[in-house]
Design a protein around this motif. Structure first.
Motif, PDB file in Angstrom:
ATOM      1  N   ASP A  92      -2.737   1.365   9.732  1.00 16.03           N
ATOM      2  CA  ASP A  92      -3.736   0.961   8.742  1.00 16.03           C
ATOM      3  C   ASP A  92      -3.034   0.843   7.401  1.00 16.03           C
ATOM      4  OD1 ASP A  92      -6.305   0.381   7.780  1.00 16.03           O
ATOM      5  OD2 ASP A  92      -7.204   2.049   8.880  1.00 16.03           O
ATOM      6  N   GLY A  93      -3.381  -0.187   6.625  1.00 13.44           N
ATOM      7  CA  GLY A  93      -2.768  -0.357   5.313  1.00 13.44           C
ATOM      8  C   GLY A  93      -2.971   0.906   4.496  1.00 13.44           C
ATOM      9  N   MET A  94      -4.244   1.259   4.275  1.00 19.16           N
ATOM     10  CA  MET A  94      -4.571   2.496   3.574  1.00 19.16           C
ATOM     11  C   MET A  94      -5.569   3.288   4.397  1.00 19.16           C
ATOM     12  SD  MET A  94      -4.380   4.640   1.142  1.00 19.16           S
ATOM     13  CE  MET A  94      -3.069   3.768   0.326  1.00 19.16           C
ATOM     14  N   ARG A 134     -14.495  -0.493  11.128  1.00 26.74           N
ATOM     15  CA  ARG A 134     -14.763  -1.818  11.685  1.00 26.74           C
ATOM     16  C   ARG A 134     -14.268  -1.761  13.118  1.00 26.74           C
ATOM     17  NH1 ARG A 134     -11.834  -5.485  10.863  1.00 26.74           N
ATOM     18  NH2 ARG A 134     -10.276  -4.544   9.507  1.00 26.74           N
ATOM     19  N   VAL A 163     -16.152   6.233  11.281  1.00 29.00           N
ATOM     20  CA  VAL A 163     -16.772   5.007  10.751  1.00 29.00           C
ATOM     21  C   VAL A 163     -15.676   3.971  10.554  1.00 29.00           C
ATOM     22  CG1 VAL A 163     -17.990   3.973   8.781  1.00 29.00           C
ATOM     23  CG2 VAL A 163     -18.650   6.240   9.579  1.00 29.00           C
ATOM     24  N   ALA A 222     -19.075   1.684  14.750  1.00 26.01           N
ATOM     25  CA  ALA A 222     -18.057   0.633  14.735  1.00 26.01           C
ATOM     26  C   ALA A 222     -18.765  -0.663  14.377  1.00 26.01           C
ATOM     27  CB  ALA A 222     -17.383   0.540  16.093  1.00 26.01           C
ATOM     28  N   SER A 223     -18.519  -1.149  13.158  1.00 21.50           N
ATOM     29  CA  SER A 223     -19.262  -2.340  12.746  1.00 21.50           C
ATOM     30  C   SER A 223     -18.643  -3.592  13.351  1.00 21.50           C
ATOM     31  CB  SER A 223     -19.326  -2.431  11.220  1.00 21.50           C
ATOM     32  OG  SER A 223     -18.044  -2.387  10.699  1.00 21.50           O
ATOM     33  N   GLU A 268     -13.373   8.190   1.104  1.00 18.45           N
ATOM     34  CA  GLU A 268     -14.825   8.265   0.878  1.00 18.45           C
ATOM     35  C   GLU A 268     -15.407   9.521   1.512  1.00 18.45           C
ATOM     36  OE1 GLU A 268     -15.511   3.406   0.667  1.00 18.45           O
ATOM     37  OE2 GLU A 268     -16.036   4.489   2.490  1.00 18.45           O
ATOM     38  N   LEU A 276      -9.819   3.467   3.525  1.00 15.34           N
ATOM     39  CA  LEU A 276     -10.640   4.011   2.445  1.00 15.34           C
ATOM     40  C   LEU A 276     -11.712   4.960   2.952  1.00 15.34           C
ATOM     41  CD1 LEU A 276     -10.961   0.848   0.172  1.00 15.34           C
ATOM     42  CD2 LEU A 276      -9.412   2.791  -0.050  1.00 15.34           C
ATOM     43  N   ILE A 328      -3.937   1.872  -2.808  1.00 16.11           N
ATOM     44  CA  ILE A 328      -5.278   1.605  -3.337  1.00 16.11           C
ATOM     45  C   ILE A 328      -6.136   2.868  -3.251  1.00 16.11           C
ATOM     46  CG2 ILE A 328      -6.306   0.796  -1.160  1.00 16.11           C
ATOM     47  CD1 ILE A 328      -7.710  -1.417  -2.788  1.00 16.11           C
ATOM     48  N   GLN A 379       0.816  -1.219   0.000  1.00 15.02           N
ATOM     49  CA  GLN A 379       0.000   0.000   0.000  1.00 15.02           C
ATOM     50  C   GLN A 379       0.848   1.267   0.000  1.00 15.02           C
ATOM     51  OE1 GLN A 379      -3.238   0.119  -0.274  1.00 15.02           O
ATOM     52  NE2 GLN A 379      -4.329  -1.241   1.123  1.00 15.02           N
ATOM     53  N   LEU A 405     -23.975   5.891   3.809  1.00 14.50           N
ATOM     54  CA  LEU A 405     -22.710   6.451   4.328  1.00 14.50           C
ATOM     55  C   LEU A 405     -22.399   7.854   3.802  1.00 14.50           C
ATOM     56  CD1 LEU A 405     -19.860   3.778   4.456  1.00 14.50           C
ATOM     57  CD2 LEU A 405     -20.864   5.058   6.347  1.00 14.50           C
TER      58      LEU A 405
HETATM   59  P1  ADQ Z   1     -10.536  -2.354   6.340  1.00 12.15           P
HETATM   60  O1  ADQ Z   1      -9.689  -2.558   7.540  1.00 12.15           O
HETATM   61  O2  ADQ Z   1     -11.873  -3.020   6.382  1.00 12.15           O
HETATM   62  O3  ADQ Z   1      -9.773  -2.805   5.001  1.00 12.15           O
HETATM   63  P2  ADQ Z   1     -11.145   0.470   5.359  1.00 12.15           P
HETATM   64  O4  ADQ Z   1     -10.258   0.728   4.217  1.00 12.15           O
HETATM   65  O5  ADQ Z   1     -11.230   1.626   6.293  1.00 12.15           O
HETATM   66  O6  ADQ Z   1     -10.687  -0.742   6.248  1.00 12.15           O
HETATM   67  O7  ADQ Z   1     -12.657   0.162   4.924  1.00 12.15           O
HETATM   68  C1  ADQ Z   1     -13.023  -0.641   3.856  1.00 12.15           C
HETATM   69  C2  ADQ Z   1     -14.497  -0.395   3.504  1.00 12.15           C
HETATM   70  O8  ADQ Z   1     -15.367  -0.746   4.585  1.00 12.15           O
HETATM   71  C3  ADQ Z   1     -14.812   1.066   3.160  1.00 12.15           C
HETATM   72  O9  ADQ Z   1     -15.483   1.071   1.925  1.00 12.15           O
HETATM   73  C4  ADQ Z   1     -15.693   1.545   4.296  1.00 12.15           C
HETATM   74  O10 ADQ Z   1     -16.695   2.471   3.891  1.00 12.15           O
HETATM   75  C5  ADQ Z   1     -16.348   0.268   4.801  1.00 12.15           C
HETATM   76  N1  ADQ Z   1     -16.663   0.378   6.245  1.00 12.15           N
HETATM   77  C6  ADQ Z   1     -15.784   0.460   7.255  1.00 12.15           C
HETATM   78  N2  ADQ Z   1     -16.436   0.557   8.439  1.00 12.15           N
HETATM   79  C7  ADQ Z   1     -17.749   0.539   8.155  1.00 12.15           C
HETATM   80  C8  ADQ Z   1     -18.948   0.617   8.959  1.00 12.15           C
HETATM   81  N3  ADQ Z   1     -18.893   0.735  10.283  1.00 12.15           N
HETATM   82  N4  ADQ Z   1     -20.140   0.572   8.324  1.00 12.15           N
HETATM   83  C9  ADQ Z   1     -20.196   0.482   6.981  1.00 12.15           C
HETATM   84  N5  ADQ Z   1     -19.109   0.393   6.174  1.00 12.15           N
HETATM   85  C10 ADQ Z   1     -17.902   0.426   6.760  1.00 12.15           C
HETATM   86  C11 ADQ Z   1      -8.464  -3.310   4.638  1.00 12.15           C
HETATM   87  C12 ADQ Z   1      -7.272  -2.573   5.238  1.00 12.15           C
HETATM   88  C13 ADQ Z   1      -7.307  -1.099   4.902  1.00 12.15           C
HETATM   89  C14 ADQ Z   1      -7.405  -0.913   3.380  1.00 12.15           C
HETATM   90  C15 ADQ Z   1      -8.495  -1.779   2.787  1.00 12.15           C
HETATM   91  C16 ADQ Z   1      -8.468  -1.781   1.268  1.00 12.15           C
HETATM   92  O11 ADQ Z   1      -7.235  -2.752   6.663  1.00 12.15           O
HETATM   93  O12 ADQ Z   1      -6.164  -0.424   5.396  1.00 12.15           O
HETATM   94  O13 ADQ Z   1      -7.668   0.441   3.088  1.00 12.15           O
HETATM   95  O14 ADQ Z   1      -8.381  -3.137   3.210  1.00 12.15           O
HETATM   96  O15 ADQ Z   1      -7.220  -2.162   0.794  1.00 12.15           O
END
Ligand code: ADQ
Length: 466
Positions: free
Chosen positions: A362-364, A263, A261, A297-298, A370, A366, A225, A185, A345
């Protein structure tokens, strides 16, 4: 044009909105080449998993396998999420190095290789995703697979000494040399890879971005990404998002909204974020009664124990902030332990003056991108971003913070809340240029172009030994 074969732990039907930007982006190139997407079905079965299930999604073929309980526990919960996830996010203290997990991890990668191999054509290009499947190319090569194979790591790669704490780390990194191209990343991740292979494996840099070790040469690069800006803009203008925006604006007409927002994951820095918010309320009295933080926090990986601890810590922090600062007509924090529908969202983002994206690593991330795409360019919100998110390498015009330092993070949040509209606009404008230029199509195209050019090298069977 070669057919693209994507392999990832979980797959998504690219035609569904809920699938999100990555699936949509991969769908474009999968569709164009009549591609195949292979992964775990998400099902756990009693007996040994044997069948491959097929489904057609437009021109894309989805192929999945089931896992047995034992394999799932060792491969997914044990090694992927109990060892690799914490260590790669710099949390050695949370890693569970149970020796049995690595065998399950290898077993499932072998299963993936065995089931995938008969589905492959000679001129396929294979793109493997993420930490669950690091040894997949090595297992495929051991079965005689000669196709070009690329790997992309979605999470960070830690510094060499931290990687070296993983029992079997040399096997793990050696397995990366079975790929033709390895993508990270960020530049930081790439430099950790270079540092590891040069110090631990005595690799020789052959030329820019290529290293030779274990009698093999691999190419590696940073491919940050992006998101599908068009798709997210359309989502922002669609009915559900607009309704959400209007409802939030009405409900919080007298307040400035801050939004988080994520996980629910210890890498996302949620307790630290709440402590910074508490510091904001304590230090800047004008924010009391006027600033409201909505934290979503999902639920995620609830059967991994470290996740329960963070859940309780969060609940108790939110309770104490609301108890200490709340008024009859104002709740400082609204915390929800659930997922928000993707279609809503952008409305939530647009109604918010500030986004708090403050992972410890965090890797990236997103969500940061967004949030920016969802803003009204004439009156945009401000992104407060952790310098430890991969996104911080690109999003230099955000307010970058150290999430471990609650005082300076609180000061940055206060700056964001007070920022004049001209400055908000100019920062937003600059950030959007970057987000547009390096969108998810750029990511996909540049990775696949580099993979197409990566010099494939004969990797005969059996060079990988545990
Ligand atoms: P994630 O750790 O899941 O992904 P992130 O990039 O922040 O983290 O989110 C990915 C998607 O999940 C986004 O489209 C976001 O909108 C959605 N999302 C997150 N929390 C949500 C919630 N509570 N409700 C609804 N939607 C939610 C992993 C890596 C990241 C990297 C991605 C992509 O940990 O660093 O950016 O992969 O490579």
């Amino acid at each position: 044009m070669s057919r693209l074969v994507v392999v990832s732990n979980r797959i998504a039907d690219p035609r569904k909105t809920a699938a999100g930007g990555l699936a949509v982006a991969l769908a474009d190139v999968l569709n164009a080449t009549g591609g195949l997407w292979f992964g775990w079905s998400g099902k756990i079965v009693d007996s040994d998993a044997d069948d491959v299930h097929f489904q057609q999604a437009g021109r894309v073929k989805l192929a999945t396998i089931d896992l047995s309980q034992v394999d799932h526990d060792a491969f997914y919960l044990g090694y992927s999420n109990g060892v690799l996830w914490p260590v790669f996010h710099y949390r050695l203290d949370l890693a569970d190095f149970d020796a049995g997990y690595i065998n399950g991890y290898r077993r499932v990668n072998q299963l993936f290789a065995r089931k995938l191999l008969p589905l492959l054509r000679d001129d396929d290009i294979i793109w493997v995703h993420d930490y669950h499947l690091i040894p997949l190319a090595a297992e495929l090569r051991a079965l005689g697979c000669r196709q070009r194979i690329g790997f992309f790591l979605h999470i960070p790669l830690p510094p060499p000494l931290m990687l070296a704490a993983i029992p079997g780390h040399d096997w793990l990194i050696r397995a990366l040399f079975a790929y033709d191209l390895v993508g990270f990343q960020s530049q930081a991740d790439l430099s950790h890879f270079a540092g590891y292979v040069e110090t631990e494996a005595h690799a020789q840099p052959v030329e820019e971005g290529r290293w030779r070790a274990f009698g093999r040469t691999v190419q590696a690069g940073a491919f940050p990404i992006g998101i599908d800006v068009e798709e997210f803009t359309e989502l922002s203008n669609a009915r559900e998002a607009v309704e959400m925006y209007e409802r939030m604006k009405e409900e919080y007409s007298r307040r400035k909204l801050l939004v988080g927002v994520d996980r629910l994951d210890y890498s996302k820095g949620l307790p630290q974020r709440l402590r910074a918010f508490r510091e904001l309320l304590a230090k800047y009295p004008e924010t009391r009664g006027s600033a409201t933080l909505i934290q979503i926090a999902s639920p995620s990986r609830e059967n991994v124990s470290a996740y329960n601890d963070i859940l309780h810590e969060l609940e108790s922090l939110c309770g104490s902030i609301n108890g200490n600062f709340g008024e009859l007509d104002w709740m400082p924090v609204r915390y929800m332990h659930r997922t928000v529908a993707r279609a809503r969202l952008p409305g939530l983002f647009r109604a918010s003056r500030v986004a708090l994206v403050t992972p410890l690593r965090d890797g990236m991330n997103l969500v940061a991108k967004e949030f920016l795409v969802a803003q009204n360019p004439e009156d945009p919100g401000v992104l407060v971003l952790s310098r430890f998110a991969g996104a911080a390498e690109q999003l230099r015009e955000a307010l970058l913070v150290n999430p471990y330092d609650s005082e300076s993070t609180a000061a940055a949040i206060q700056l964001a809340l007070q920022m004049p509209v001209e400055e908000r606009r100019s920062r937003h404008h600059a950030l959007m240029e970057t987000i547009r230029r390096y969108d998810v199509h750029w990511w996909c195209d540049s990775f696949l172009a580099a993979l197409g050019q990566a010099r494939a090298e004969e990797k005969g069977p059996n060079w990988l030994r545990l």
